[in-house]
Write an enzyme that holds these catalytic residues in place. Structure first.
Site, PDB file in Angstrom:
ATOM      1  N   LYS A  55       0.897  -1.151  -0.069  1.00  0.00           N
ATOM      2  CA  LYS A  55       0.057   0.151  -0.098  1.00  0.00           C
ATOM      3  C   LYS A  55       0.908   1.250  -0.103  1.00  0.00           C
ATOM      4  O   LYS A  55       0.775   2.113  -0.713  1.00  0.00           O
ATOM      5  CB  LYS A  55      -0.917  -0.180   1.201  1.00  0.00           C
ATOM      6  CG  LYS A  55      -2.229  -0.955   1.276  1.00  0.00           C
ATOM      7  CD  LYS A  55      -2.939  -1.180   2.304  1.00  0.00           C
ATOM      8  CE  LYS A  55      -4.082  -2.175   2.259  1.00  0.00           C
ATOM      9  NZ  LYS A  55      -4.634  -2.436   3.505  1.00  0.00           N
ATOM     10  N   GLN A  99      -4.526  -1.116   9.838  1.00  0.00           N
ATOM     11  CA  GLN A  99      -4.441  -2.370   9.089  1.00  0.00           C
ATOM     12  C   GLN A  99      -5.286  -3.495   9.763  1.00  0.00           C
ATOM     13  O   GLN A  99      -4.876  -3.448  11.168  1.00  0.00           O
ATOM     14  CB  GLN A  99      -3.227  -2.957   8.858  1.00  0.00           C
ATOM     15  CG  GLN A  99      -3.004  -4.268   7.971  1.00  0.00           C
ATOM     16  CD  GLN A  99      -3.705  -4.230   6.722  1.00  0.00           C
ATOM     17  OE1 GLN A  99      -3.614  -3.079   5.878  1.00  0.00           O
ATOM     18  NE2 GLN A  99      -4.422  -5.436   6.285  1.00  0.00           N
ATOM     19  N   ASP A 122     -10.609   3.707   4.320  1.00  0.00           N
ATOM     20  CA  ASP A 122     -11.000   2.141   4.258  1.00  0.00           C
ATOM     21  C   ASP A 122     -12.611   2.319   4.065  1.00  0.00           C
ATOM     22  O   ASP A 122     -13.100   1.269   3.765  1.00  0.00           O
ATOM     23  CB  ASP A 122     -10.849   1.430   5.565  1.00  0.00           C
ATOM     24  CG  ASP A 122      -9.484   0.632   5.423  1.00  0.00           C
ATOM     25  OD1 ASP A 122      -9.368   0.089   4.511  1.00  0.00           O
ATOM     26  OD2 ASP A 122      -8.747   0.429   6.206  1.00  0.00           O
TER      27      ASP A 122
END
Ligand code: GUN
Length: 291
Positions: A55, A99, A122
């Site tokens: 990422k 994460q 997200d």
């Protein structure tokens, strides 16, 4: 003969990443703003370490600022919440991603709710989930957003299609179902307690597999001509000490029946990162006063 069109997620993701990079350049030129994404990893889970590294590299490649924060596996929840508070306040950070999964002593819900919904790269914050469910302006979770792009690359108008989503996670299954509903599909969410999963799956014009169970979906579960999107990714033994990546769908069987199918690897995976970059660019654009 393998009849299915194999959907090239890698190529579609490359195209989207190029579009995002162009958007980043435009935002820099027009407003002097460089989009910034902060990625937070708690602990040393090997898969998460790889995801976070990928990422960050993709963020830099798109011309954005990438900030990486690594906390030890025994970091206090309060320390993580304090970091999120700081990132919420920083003007150069437009997207924040923590994460998952988090260590068991940290309440993931509390962490997700601590992220400023406007910086929620997200799309996991309940405000964004609620906006998606109620047809508002939402940050859409990256994996289902990527799945929808791939589906629409095969069938631009999904209206009226029978869609079955296997899996009900907050990350994939539930937002995927909402997106398909917004596209006017007739949507069923199936899960581990669903009766006659094969029979239900066989009714689907669009089948999205997000069960996390390697090669669970057999060729006999698929309606001939259906579009199959495989969200799973697992490493399995391939003999002689080797391993290979497989999805939730038994690909060799499914490709004989489906009309179109995403491969693993090279299907949904690359799209997830591309959509994360897109969410970050959109957040930065909104913070800079919109388009
Ligand atoms: N873990 C597995 N998938 C995801 C994702 O899309 N976002 C985050 N933050 N964690 C994940």
């Amino acid at each position: 003969m393998a009849g299915a069109l194999i959907i090239d997620g890698k190529a579609r993701a490359q195209a989207l990443r190029a579009e995002v990079a162009a958007g980043v350049e435009r935002l820099k030129a027009a407003r002097g703003v460089t989009p910034g994404l902060a990625v937070v990893l708690v602990g040393e889970d090997p898969a998460s370490q790889i995801y976070v590294r990928n990422k960050a590299a993709a963020t830099r490649a798109a011309g954005m600022l990438s900030l990486e924060y690594k906390l030890s596996a025994d970091a206090a929840e309060t320390a993580l919440l304090a970091l999120i508070g700081e990132l919420n306040r920083r003007g150069d950070v437009h997207g924040i991603l923590v994460q998952l999964p988090l260590p068991a002593h940290i309440d993931a819900r509390k962490v997700i709710e601590a992220v400023d919904p406007a910086k929620d790269a997200d799309g996991f914050h309940p405000l964004n989930a609620g906006q998606l469910a109620s047809g508002g302006r939402a940050v859409v979770p990256c994996t289902p957003a990527g799945c929808l792009i791939l589906l629409k690359s095969v069938r631009a108008d999904l209206a009226g299609a029978r869609a079955v989503v296997l899996g009900r996670s907050n990350i994939v299954g539930k937002p995927m179902a909402q997106l398909l509903l917004n596209e006017n599909c007739t949507v069923t969410i199936a899960h581990s307690r669903t009766r006659d999963l094969p029979g239900l799956a066989r009714e689907a014009d669009i089948l999205v597999a997000a069960t996390g169970r390697a090669q669970m979906v057999k060729g006999s579960w698929i309606k001939p001509g259906a579009i199959v999107v495989d969200v799973g990714i697992q490493r399995v033994a391939a003999g002689e000490g080797k391993t290979r990546l497989v999805g939730d769908v038994a690909f060799a069987q499914a490709v004989e029946v489906a009309g179109a199918i995403t491969p693993v690897p090279g299907g949904v995976g690359p799209m997830t990162i591309a959509c994360l970059l897109q969410n970050t660019l959109e957040a930065a654009t909104a913070a800079a006063g919109g388009r």
